[in-house]
Write a protein that holds these residues in place. Structure first.
Motif, PDB file in Angstrom:
ATOM      1  N   ILE A  11       0.837  -1.202   0.000  1.00 30.10           N
ATOM      2  CA  ILE A  11       0.000   0.000   0.000  1.00 30.10           C
ATOM      3  C   ILE A  11       0.873   1.253   0.000  1.00 30.10           C
ATOM      4  N   GLY A  12       1.925   1.232   0.819  1.00 29.83           N
ATOM      5  CA  GLY A  12       2.824   2.389   0.885  1.00 29.83           C
ATOM      6  C   GLY A  12       3.526   2.641  -0.438  1.00 29.83           C
ATOM      7  N   TRP A  13       4.001   1.572  -1.077  1.00 29.16           N
ATOM      8  CA  TRP A  13       4.680   1.721  -2.366  1.00 29.16           C
ATOM      9  C   TRP A  13       3.719   2.252  -3.428  1.00 29.16           C
ATOM     10  N   THR A  14       2.503   1.744  -3.413  1.00 27.63           N
ATOM     11  CA  THR A  14       1.512   2.183  -4.400  1.00 27.63           C
ATOM     12  C   THR A  14       1.173   3.653  -4.216  1.00 27.63           C
ATOM     13  N   LEU A  15       0.955   4.055  -2.959  1.00 30.71           N
ATOM     14  CA  LEU A  15       0.628   5.461  -2.692  1.00 30.71           C
ATOM     15  C   LEU A  15       1.784   6.379  -3.065  1.00 30.71           C
ATOM     16  N   SER A  16       3.016   5.949  -2.765  1.00 28.12           N
ATOM     17  CA  SER A  16       4.167   6.787  -3.110  1.00 28.12           C
ATOM     18  C   SER A  16       4.306   6.915  -4.634  1.00 28.12           C
ATOM     19  N   THR A  17       3.982   5.840  -5.367  1.00 32.53           N
ATOM     20  CA  THR A  17       4.026   5.900  -6.831  1.00 32.53           C
ATOM     21  C   THR A  17       3.021   6.916  -7.358  1.00 32.53           C
ATOM     22  N   LEU A  53      13.916   4.279  -5.855  1.00 30.93           N
ATOM     23  CA  LEU A  53      12.802   4.532  -4.940  1.00 30.93           C
ATOM     24  C   LEU A  53      11.734   3.460  -5.116  1.00 30.93           C
ATOM     25  N   PRO A  54      10.986   3.147  -4.036  1.00 30.53           N
ATOM     26  CA  PRO A  54       9.955   2.104  -4.141  1.00 30.53           C
ATOM     27  C   PRO A  54       8.822   2.520  -5.073  1.00 30.53           C
ATOM     28  N   VAL A  55       8.685   1.804  -6.165  1.00 33.90           N
ATOM     29  CA  VAL A  55       7.672   2.100  -7.175  1.00 33.90           C
ATOM     30  C   VAL A  55       6.962   0.804  -7.554  1.00 33.90           C
ATOM     31  N   GLY A 246       0.282   7.769 -16.198  1.00 27.35           N
ATOM     32  CA  GLY A 246       1.671   8.187 -16.043  1.00 27.35           C
ATOM     33  C   GLY A 246       2.416   7.295 -15.063  1.00 27.35           C
ATOM     34  N   ALA A 247       1.768   6.971 -13.952  1.00 26.69           N
ATOM     35  CA  ALA A 247       2.377   6.071 -12.966  1.00 26.69           C
ATOM     36  C   ALA A 247       2.597   4.685 -13.552  1.00 26.69           C
ATOM     37  N   LEU A 248       1.644   4.233 -14.348  1.00 26.42           N
ATOM     38  CA  LEU A 248       1.748   2.908 -14.959  1.00 26.42           C
ATOM     39  C   LEU A 248       2.932   2.835 -15.918  1.00 26.42           C
ATOM     40  N   ILE A 249       3.079   3.843 -16.770  1.00 26.52           N
ATOM     41  CA  ILE A 249       4.190   3.844 -17.732  1.00 26.52           C
ATOM     42  C   ILE A 249       5.526   3.904 -17.000  1.00 26.52           C
ATOM     43  N   GLY A 250       5.632   4.787 -16.030  1.00 27.97           N
ATOM     44  CA  GLY A 250       6.891   4.930 -15.308  1.00 27.97           C
ATOM     45  C   GLY A 250       7.250   3.722 -14.477  1.00 27.97           C
TER      46      GLY A 250
END
Length: 355
Positions: A11-17, A53-55, A246-250
Motif C-alpha cells: 500500500i505504501g509503495w503504491t501510494l508513493s508511486t 525509490l519504491p515504485v 503516467g504512474a503505470l508507464i513509469g
C-alpha cells in the motif's frame, strides 16, 4: 527478481508511486505543457524507479487505470465522428505500410549496428503487443530483459515527445467537441463505469489484447454514439486517469538497474527515432490526402501503447474514435505479424549452425 511487497508495504509503495506521478504531473501542467499530468507523471515515476525509490502498481490498480482510459476515450468521441469513416481507409493503408517499414528498418538497425541477435532485434522493433512479445521472449526467443527495456524506452519517449511536439502544431480547436459542457451525472457515470469494467473483463477472458482498454472503450463509445449519455467526464476524474497512466508507464522501469538501462538505452533511442521518422513521413503523406490535422493522424498511426496514446488524445482534444480504431487494427495486424516473424527467426536460427 525481487518479490513484490505485500500488505502495508505494498500500500505504501503504491501510494508513493501515485504521489510521485501526481507531483510530476502538477509541475508539468503548471508549465502549460499539453497532457502535462500524463507526461510529468510518467517522467517522474520513471526517474524514481531508476534511482531505486519504491515504485509499484498492483494488478487491480493497473486494470482500473485501463478501464478509466477506455471510458475516457469513449466519452470524448464527437457525435459526428462516424462521418470521418470514409477517410479511414487511406490512413489504414498508410498504417500497414508504416508497420512493414518500422519492423524491417528498426529490426535491421538493431541487428546490424547494435549486434543484437535476430530474435531480440526484431521483437524489440514491433510497435505494440508488449505482453504478447514478452511471452514469446520468455519462451526462449531473444533476450527478454533487453526487449523489455527497448520497448519501455520507446513507449516513454513517445509519451513524452508527443505533447512537446504538440506545442509546435496548429491549434485543434475545431476538433474539440462543441456539444454540452455539463458533466455526466454521477449515477450515469457509475453505471457506465460498471459496464465498462464488465465488458473489459469479458475481453480479457477472451484473450483480446489490451482487453480492459478495448472493452471499456467499446461500451463507452457505443453508448455515446447511441445517445445513451451526454456531457463530459468530471475534470478531476480525467486528471486522476492521466496520473494513473503516467504512474503505470513509469513503473515499468522498476527493477531495471542503471547499468542495464545504459546498455539498452542507446539502441532503444535510435530505434525510436527511426520509428518516429517513419511515422512522421507516413502521417504527413496521409495528411495530404485526407482532411484531418496532422497531429491526429500521427497519434492514430503512432506506435505508442493504446492507453498512452488514447489518454493523450483525450488530453489534447482529438477524435479518440479515430485514434482508438487505428490502434485496435494495429494490434490485430501485429497478432498475425509477430508469430510470422518469430517463425522466420526460428528457421533462420536453425539454419545458421549448419552453415
Amino acid at each position: 527478481m525481487t518479490a513484490l511487497p505485500r500488505g502495508w508495504h505494498a500500500i505504501g509503495w503504491t501510494l508513493s508511486t501515485f504521489l510521485i506521478s501526481a507531483v510530476g504531473g502538477f509541475i508539468a501542467n503548471s508549465f502549460g505543457i499539453p497532457a502535462g499530468w500524463l507526461m510529468g507523471g510518467a517522467l517522474g515515476v520513471s526517474v524514481a524507479a531508476m534511482v531505486g525509490l519504491p515504485v509499484m502498481l498492483p494488478r487491480w490498480v493497473r486494470d482500473t487505470a485501463f478501464v478509466m482510459v477506455g471510458l475516457s476515450m469513449g466519452a470524448t468521441v464527437p457525435s459526428d465522428t462516424l462521418s470521418l469513416i470514409s477517410h479511414w481507409p487511406v490512413t489504414l493503408i498508410a498504417m500497414v505500410i508504416e508497420l512493414v517499414l518500422i519492423v524491417t528498418i528498426t529490426g535491421w538497425i538493431l541487428a546490424r549496428f547494435f549486434k543484437l541477435d535476430p530474435g531480440t532485434a526484431y521483437l524489440s522493433s514491433f510497435p505494440g503487443h508488449l505482453s504478447f512479445i514478452m511471452g514469446i521472449a520468455s519462451a526462449g526467443v531473444g533476450d527478454a530483459r533487453q526487449i523489455a527495456m527497448i520497448q519501455v524506452i520507446r513507449i516513454l519517449i513517445l509519451t513524452i515527445c508527443v505533447p512537446i511536439g504538440a506545442l509546435f502544431l496548429p491549434p485543434v480547436t475545431e476538433m474539440v467537441t462543441a456539444g454540452p459542457v455539463h458533466t455526466v451525472p454521477v449515477i450515469t457515470l457509475l453505471v457506465l463505469a460498471a459496464a465498462c469494467a464488465a465488458i473489459g473483463l469479458v475481453f480479457v477472458r477472451l484473450r483480446i489484447p489490451a482487453g480492459f482498454v478495448l472493452g471499456s472503450m467499446a461500451i463507452s463509445t457505443s453508448a455515446k454514439l447511441a445517445g445513451l449519455f451526454e456531457g463530459a467526464l468530471p475534470q478531476p476524474l480525467v486528471v486522476v486517469t492521466l496520473i494513473m497512466v503516467g504512474a503505470l508507464i513509469g513503473s515499468r522501469f522498476a527493477g531495471i538497474t542503471r547499468a542495464e538501462f545504459v546498455r539498452a538505452a542507446f539502441g532503444g533511442i535510435v530505434a525510436t527515432l527511426a520509428t518516429v521518422g517513419i511515422v512522421t513521413i507516413i502521417a504527413y503523406a496521409a495528411s495530404l490526402i485526407v482532411d484531418m490535422p496532422l497531429a491526429q493522424i500521427w497519434l492514430g498511426l503512432s506506435p505508442g501503447a493504446l492507453e498512452g496514446m488514447g489518454a493523450l488524445g483525450v488530453a489534447l482534444g482529438y477524435d479518440t474514435a479515430f485514434i482508438g480504431a487505428h490502434h485496435v487494427i494495429r494490434l490485430l495486424l501485429l497478432s498475425f505479424a509477430i508469430p510470422a516473424v518469430v517463425l522466420w527467426i526460428r528457421r533462420r536460427e536453425t539454419r545458421q549452425p549448419r552453415a
